[in-house]
Design a protein around this motif. Sequence first.
Motif, short mmCIF file in Angstrom:
data_model
loop_
_atom_site.label_atom_id
_atom_site.label_comp_id
_atom_site.label_asym_id
_atom_site.label_seq_id
_atom_site.Cartn_x
_atom_site.Cartn_y
_atom_site.Cartn_z
N GLN A 1 13.52 -34.40 5.23
CA GLN A 1 13.82 -35.65 6.12
C GLN A 1 15.04 -35.65 6.47
O GLN A 1 15.48 -35.94 7.69
N LEU B 1 15.63 -33.42 9.40
CA LEU B 1 14.85 -33.82 10.71
C LEU B 1 15.99 -34.99 11.19
O LEU B 1 16.01 -35.51 12.39
N PHE C 1 11.97 -44.98 19.50
CA PHE C 1 11.01 -44.23 18.99
C PHE C 1 11.51 -43.37 17.66
O PHE C 1 10.94 -43.81 16.73
N PRO D 1 9.66 -39.47 2.25
CA PRO D 1 8.59 -38.67 3.05
C PRO D 1 8.79 -37.25 3.53
O PRO D 1 10.08 -36.82 3.63
N GLN E 1 7.82 -33.58 5.71
CA GLN E 1 7.72 -33.58 7.36
C GLN E 1 6.61 -34.01 7.84
O GLN E 1 6.42 -34.40 8.89
N LEU F 1 6.34 -37.73 8.33
CA LEU F 1 6.79 -37.99 9.58
C LEU F 1 6.17 -37.44 10.80
O LEU F 1 6.32 -38.23 11.54
N ARG G 1 3.16 -39.52 11.10
CA ARG G 1 3.77 -41.18 12.00
C ARG G 1 4.16 -41.01 13.16
O ARG G 1 3.76 -41.90 13.98
N ALA G 2 4.98 -39.89 13.67
CA ALA G 2 5.36 -39.78 14.84
C ALA G 2 4.13 -39.81 15.88
O ALA G 2 3.91 -40.45 17.01
N LEU H 1 2.47 -43.17 16.19
CA LEU H 1 3.43 -44.23 17.01
C LEU H 1 3.17 -43.84 18.32
O LEU H 1 3.17 -44.72 19.25
N LEU H 2 2.94 -42.69 18.80
CA LEU H 2 2.86 -42.06 20.29
C LEU H 2 1.54 -42.50 20.79
O LEU H 2 1.28 -42.99 21.97
N ASP I 1 1.47 -46.15 21.49
CA ASP I 1 2.47 -46.33 22.62
C ASP I 1 1.49 -46.07 23.81
O ASP I 1 1.46 -46.73 24.93
N GLU J 1 9.73 -40.28 25.21
CA GLU J 1 9.51 -40.48 23.57
C GLU J 1 8.81 -39.08 23.27
O GLU J 1 9.22 -38.60 22.14
N ALA K 1 10.28 -36.28 20.54
CA ALA K 1 9.53 -35.97 19.38
C ALA K 1 9.21 -34.50 19.05
O ALA K 1 9.28 -33.81 18.29
N GLY L 1 11.14 -31.70 16.50
CA GLY L 1 10.16 -30.96 15.44
C GLY L 1 9.06 -31.83 14.90
O GLY L 1 8.69 -31.33 14.04
N LEU L 2 8.93 -32.89 15.44
CA LEU L 2 7.67 -33.77 14.86
C LEU L 2 6.46 -33.57 15.32
O LEU L 2 5.45 -33.47 14.72
#
Lengths: 97, 97
Positions: free
Chosen positions: A6, A9, A60, B4, B6, B9, B12-13, B16-17, B20, B57, B61, B65-66
């Motif tokens: 994390q 990142l 974001f 958390p 990777q 994360l 979660r990313a 969220l996207l 949105d 966004e 992301a 690297g998410l």
Amino acid sequence: MRTPTQVDLSQRALQLLREDAQKIQQLIAVQLENLTAPKCPLYEEVLDTQMFGLSREIDFAVRAGLITREDGREIIHDLEQKLADLYTKVLPSPGER
Amino acid sequence: MRTPTQVDLSQRALQLLREDAQKIQQLIAVQLENLTAPKCPLYEEVLDTQMFGLSREIDFAVRAGLITREDGREIIHDLEQKLADLYTKVLPSPGER
């Protein structure tokens, strides 16, 4: 190759956002040097669009848990400060008009 | 509380996207239901602005690297498909004009 943590990142996210802020600063610097009318609506529209894009990226990153709300505010604040410095150099002060 | 990973994360990313993207879909659905002229410039500007924000966004992301570039394309593609479905329901087909 180890899996990014994390911390990796988060640092990467901060770096990317600062680079994006710097790109906006450079774009505005080029516009201010080349436009005869820095107060023209086109110029303001470009700036608004870019600031909106950056603020969406930052929002974001905060929601994704990569950066703090405070980090985000600092990036925007720094950029606004740098843009204000650019204006001061390019635009005549009220006394000189 | 564990840190958390990777994977956390990234999930979660993505979540969220997708949320949105869904918000944009809902916004457009409400607009289409309430506007008398869905082809009006104001409507198109709202959509353009929202799509630009989401694309920024997603691009962020990917760079952070998410999520993969392919994940990002899928979110945009799904949203475009859902918007196309909304138009089909609301706008008259060419034969009905």
